[in-house]
Design a protein around this motif. Sequence first.
Motif, PDB file in Angstrom:
ATOM      1  N   LYS A 124     -90.260 100.939 -13.279  1.00 41.91           N
ATOM      2  CA  LYS A 124     -91.378 100.531 -12.438  1.00 41.91           C
ATOM      3  C   LYS A 124     -91.477 101.498 -11.255  1.00 41.91           C
ATOM      4  O   LYS A 124     -90.475 101.835 -10.632  1.00 41.91           O
ATOM      5  CB  LYS A 124     -91.168  99.102 -11.942  1.00 41.91           C
ATOM      6  N   ALA A 125     -92.676 101.962 -10.974  1.00 37.44           N
ATOM      7  CA  ALA A 125     -92.882 102.968  -9.921  1.00 37.44           C
ATOM      8  C   ALA A 125     -92.787 102.361  -8.523  1.00 37.44           C
ATOM      9  O   ALA A 125     -93.116 101.198  -8.298  1.00 37.44           O
ATOM     10  CB  ALA A 125     -94.236 103.640 -10.106  1.00 37.44           C
ATOM     11  N   GLU A 126     -92.372 103.197  -7.572  1.00 41.21           N
ATOM     12  CA  GLU A 126     -92.303 102.816  -6.164  1.00 41.21           C
ATOM     13  C   GLU A 126     -93.663 103.015  -5.502  1.00 41.21           C
ATOM     14  O   GLU A 126     -94.459 103.854  -5.936  1.00 41.21           O
ATOM     15  CB  GLU A 126     -91.276 103.699  -5.448  1.00 41.21           C
ATOM     16  N   ARG A 127     -93.922 102.277  -4.439  1.00 36.87           N
ATOM     17  CA  ARG A 127     -95.182 102.427  -3.714  1.00 36.87           C
ATOM     18  C   ARG A 127     -95.320 103.841  -3.160  1.00 36.87           C
ATOM     19  O   ARG A 127     -94.353 104.425  -2.687  1.00 36.87           O
ATOM     20  CB  ARG A 127     -95.268 101.418  -2.564  1.00 36.87           C
ATOM     21  N   ALA A 128     -96.514 104.360  -3.235  1.00 38.70           N
ATOM     22  CA  ALA A 128     -96.805 105.690  -2.700  1.00 38.70           C
ATOM     23  C   ALA A 128     -97.047 105.592  -1.189  1.00 38.70           C
ATOM     24  O   ALA A 128     -97.516 104.564  -0.689  1.00 38.70           O
ATOM     25  CB  ALA A 128     -98.029 106.269  -3.391  1.00 38.70           C
ATOM     26  N   THR A 129     -96.744 106.673  -0.495  1.00 47.07           N
ATOM     27  CA  THR A 129     -96.972 106.759   0.951  1.00 47.07           C
ATOM     28  C   THR A 129     -97.740 108.055   1.234  1.00 47.07           C
ATOM     29  O   THR A 129     -97.961 108.876   0.329  1.00 47.07           O
ATOM     30  CB  THR A 129     -95.642 106.768   1.733  1.00 47.07           C
ATOM     31  N   VAL A 130     -98.082 108.260   2.486  1.00 45.16           N
ATOM     32  CA  VAL A 130     -98.799 109.469   2.884  1.00 45.16           C
ATOM     33  C   VAL A 130     -97.992 110.728   2.551  1.00 45.16           C
ATOM     34  O   VAL A 130     -98.567 111.793   2.317  1.00 45.16           O
ATOM     35  CB  VAL A 130     -99.210 109.393   4.381  1.00 45.16           C
ATOM     36  N   GLU A 131     -96.677 110.604   2.471  1.00 47.13           N
ATOM     37  CA  GLU A 131     -95.835 111.753   2.109  1.00 47.13           C
ATOM     38  C   GLU A 131     -96.044 112.179   0.649  1.00 47.13           C
ATOM     39  O   GLU A 131     -95.571 113.238   0.242  1.00 47.13           O
ATOM     40  CB  GLU A 131     -94.350 111.435   2.344  1.00 47.13           C
ATOM     41  N   ASP A 132     -96.743 111.365  -0.132  1.00 48.45           N
ATOM     42  CA  ASP A 132     -96.954 111.664  -1.555  1.00 48.45           C
ATOM     43  C   ASP A 132     -98.304 112.327  -1.846  1.00 48.45           C
ATOM     44  O   ASP A 132     -98.693 112.458  -3.008  1.00 48.45           O
ATOM     45  CB  ASP A 132     -96.823 110.370  -2.374  1.00 48.45           C
ATOM     46  N   LEU A 133     -99.004 112.772  -0.835  1.00 51.41           N
ATOM     47  CA  LEU A 133    -100.299 113.426  -1.054  1.00 51.41           C
ATOM     48  C   LEU A 133    -100.165 114.679  -1.926  1.00 51.41           C
ATOM     49  O   LEU A 133    -101.020 114.969  -2.754  1.00 51.41           O
ATOM     50  CB  LEU A 133    -100.975 113.760   0.274  1.00 51.41           C
ATOM     51  N   ARG A 134     -99.078 115.425  -1.774  1.00 52.57           N
ATOM     52  CA  ARG A 134     -98.851 116.627  -2.598  1.00 52.57           C
ATOM     53  C   ARG A 134     -98.658 116.238  -4.064  1.00 52.57           C
ATOM     54  O   ARG A 134     -99.127 116.938  -4.966  1.00 52.57           O
ATOM     55  CB  ARG A 134     -97.629 117.393  -2.072  1.00 52.57           C
ATOM     56  N   VAL A 135     -97.976 115.129  -4.302  1.00 55.10           N
ATOM     57  CA  VAL A 135     -97.795 114.631  -5.676  1.00 55.10           C
ATOM     58  C   VAL A 135     -99.167 114.337  -6.300  1.00 55.10           C
ATOM     59  O   VAL A 135     -99.430 114.701  -7.442  1.00 55.10           O
ATOM     60  CB  VAL A 135     -96.909 113.364  -5.705  1.00 55.10           C
ATOM     61  N   ALA A 136    -100.039 113.705  -5.520  1.00 61.29           N
ATOM     62  CA  ALA A 136    -101.379 113.385  -6.014  1.00 61.29           C
ATOM     63  C   ALA A 136    -102.156 114.652  -6.359  1.00 61.29           C
ATOM     64  O   ALA A 136    -102.853 114.710  -7.380  1.00 61.29           O
ATOM     65  CB  ALA A 136    -102.140 112.558  -4.984  1.00 61.29           C
ATOM     66  N   ALA A 137    -102.028 115.673  -5.536  1.00 59.91           N
ATOM     67  CA  ALA A 137    -102.705 116.949  -5.805  1.00 59.91           C
ATOM     68  C   ALA A 137    -102.174 117.578  -7.096  1.00 59.91           C
ATOM     69  O   ALA A 137    -102.948 118.072  -7.922  1.00 59.91           O
ATOM     70  CB  ALA A 137    -102.530 117.903  -4.630  1.00 59.91           C
TER      71      ALA A 137
END
Length: 136
Positions: free
Chosen positions: A15-28
């Motif tokens: 199960k995935a962990e909640r995303a945070t603002v630090e994960d913007l690069r992952v989204a890109a």
Amino acid sequence: MIREIMKDEMFLAQKAERATVEDLRVAADLLETLCAHKDGCVGMAANMIGVNKRIIAFDNEGSYVVMFNPEIVKKSEPYAAEEGCLSLAGTRKTKRWKSIKVQYQTAEFQTRYKTFTGWTAEIIQHEIDHCEGILI
């Protein structure tokens, strides 16, 4: 950065962990990887690129959408579907809903609600299943 597609079912079943603002690069990276596979893929979740965070990206009738921490809050009209996945071999039968209401966060981490139907709803359900560690 285009990332390699994760095929390890043990990793994908987490199960995935909640995303945070630090994960913007992952989204890109997720969006770039999805675009690189657009000929055979209409949606991806972050765990498909090896990052266990609640982020999905998908083709919404010709434009790409990224959602952080998506959750289905309402669903109606179940039906049987058969789907494939870049992370898994072959196709599998699954249950989907014709209409879903999704609560998610934007790239600015503002909470939004939106209702999706048809093919787009099916794509989102598949990707949210990835966030839940559910393999079709």
